[in-house]
Scaffold this motif. Structure first.
Motif, PDB file in Angstrom:
ATOM      1  N   GLU A 233     -55.597  50.050  36.118  1.00  0.00           N
ATOM      2  CA  GLU A 233     -56.969  49.697  35.757  1.00  0.00           C
ATOM      3  C   GLU A 233     -57.353  50.380  34.430  1.00  0.00           C
ATOM      4  O   GLU A 233     -57.005  51.531  34.196  1.00  0.00           O
ATOM      5  N   ILE A 234     -58.074  49.642  33.576  1.00  0.00           N
ATOM      6  CA  ILE A 234     -58.553  50.205  32.314  1.00  0.00           C
ATOM      7  C   ILE A 234     -59.864  50.939  32.577  1.00  0.00           C
ATOM      8  O   ILE A 234     -60.792  50.373  33.157  1.00  0.00           O
ATOM      9  N   THR A 235     -59.938  52.217  32.154  1.00  0.00           N
ATOM     10  CA  THR A 235     -61.157  53.014  32.341  1.00  0.00           C
ATOM     11  C   THR A 235     -61.524  53.662  31.006  1.00  0.00           C
ATOM     12  O   THR A 235     -60.869  53.431  29.988  1.00  0.00           O
TER      13      THR A 235
ATOM     14  N   THR B 273     -58.607  55.523  29.253  1.00  0.00           N
ATOM     15  CA  THR B 273     -57.399  54.786  28.852  1.00  0.00           C
ATOM     16  C   THR B 273     -57.203  54.848  27.338  1.00  0.00           C
ATOM     17  O   THR B 273     -58.134  54.576  26.582  1.00  0.00           O
TER      18      THR B 273
END
Lengths: 262, 262
Positions: free
Chosen positions: B3-5, B8
């Motif tokens: 998942e991109i947070t 990242t």
């Protein structure tokens, strides 16, 4: 999440700091559910790099647009080629569409998202006596949206008096009949934190705890921590609360729409 | 994919056109396997927007670096703050690391990736008589890598004679003993396409089909289509072939390393 390929459209969020933003998770989940070939990524940009970063984003032809958040919302107003009336009124931009010719078109959706989230909780602001902490970008957006949604009264509490006075003057001009004040006193049924107080451990409360005695509805713009000291105090006092995340979720579809993703 | 947070790290690939690039898929698979909190996204940038785009990327503090591909490799040489000797020799940059202070450090990994892929197929170029189509960025990188890997002879075939002569002069300076030619004639055991001929339907072959009579090993730098007309003709003539994708895969770990992702 869908696989990223050469055809994937890019969306961004510009912030400083960046690590705490939740928009990538929320937007990418929305795009995946809608079957859209797009991805939103975080761009960590400091204030002195904002103009250069925006100019670089103009050159990226597969960029649909970007979200601007703390501390860039006010500065973005001057960096767009076109600005929606609501953003001009608030004096800040939080969402920018990149048109195919590279023109940047800004709008301000914080306030609309906030009111949408309140209504989704069954808390219609119409006729309420609201007290708002803050007079910056997010707080101004919430102030205009609350005014537009028909609050009966709005108190704006802020450390910098000049900023408060400027916001009140703009509110008066746009909503001549609205009752306004700048000193928090008992008698509010909606408290809103539009400042960043509560993000860092040890921050003072953004509003005087004595206001909780009226058992108002308490809403927060901060997303991390999920439960700020203000929300904890509100819950302890028996108030209904709304965390910051629904405010983001309330506007994420509006943002996707403005950037042409949906 | 992870998942991109907000934490990242971002990597990019700059190209024009962009839709055909395969690097996002290959790099993101590598990063996911390695458990790295990073993502590579495509940035569609036209030649006249390259300098502005690179300047914008300098302002992005969570950008680890980017890959530059057609048509940006030669221009990137002049836009980096520091360039590795192999890139200077080739006259092109295809991978750039963004240092924490915003300095852009370029290198050229096309040739090393190509030779690594050849060797992975059991095709060591040492002692071979090679014929290369092209004298642009990718072809030059392959030429220097083949020379460095010890080919016995190298023929460079290109439509623009001036470009060929310039490449040969640089090859001679770096590898004084190497046998060089500019006219394709029978007697090669390794053919390489380093041009973009074969990407678009109706392109002519990059090399004369009569060269296939020697049953050389035929390698392609183009990734889409997977089987170019040259590769199809080579297979029909009974040659062993190598598609373009292994060339990318051969250098993807080198690129991740240069950008500090691994």
């Amino acid at each position: 999440m869908r696989e990223i390929t050469g055809t994937t459209r890019i969306y961004g969020i510009l912030a400083d700091p960046i690590h705490h933003v939740k928009t990538p998770q929320v937007m990418n989940a929305l795009l995946a559910r809608a079957g859209i070939d797009g991805v939103l990524v975080p761009f960590h940009v400091a204030p002195d790099g904002l103009a250069g970063a925006v100019d670089g984003l103009r050159r990226m032809r597969n960029l649909g647009g970007f979200i601007a958040t703390v501390p860039h919302k006010t500065a973005m107003l001057g960096l767009c080629d076109e600005v929606a009336p609501e953003a001009r009124l608030v004096g800040a931009v939080n969402c920018v569409r990149r048109d195919p010719d590279g023109r940047m078109v800004g709008t301000m959706l914080d306030g609309l998202g906030f009111v949408a989230a309140l209504r989704a909780c069954g808390e219609d602001p119409r006729g309420r006596r609201a007290c708002l902490a803050g007079a910056g970008g997010a707080a101004s957006a919430i102030a205009f949206a609350l005014a537009g949604a028909g609050v009966a009264h709005l108190t704006v509490v802020n450390r910098t008096a000049a900023r408060t006075d400027a916001l009140l003057a703009r509110l008066r001009a746009a909503h001549p009949g609205l009752s306004l004040a700048t000193q928090a006193a008992p008698g509010h049924d909606l408290l809103v934190n539009g400042t960043s107080l509560g993000m860092r451990p040890g921050d003072p409360l953004p509003l005087d705890a004595s206001l909780l005695a009226d058992r108002p509805f308490v809403a927060e713009a901060i997303m991390e921590p999920e439960t700020t000291p203000l929300l904890a105090a509100a819950e302890a006092a028996g108030c209904r609360i709304q965390r910051g995340r629904p405010m983001l979720e309330g506007q994420i579809a509006l943002m996707a729409g403005h950037m042409g993703a949906l």
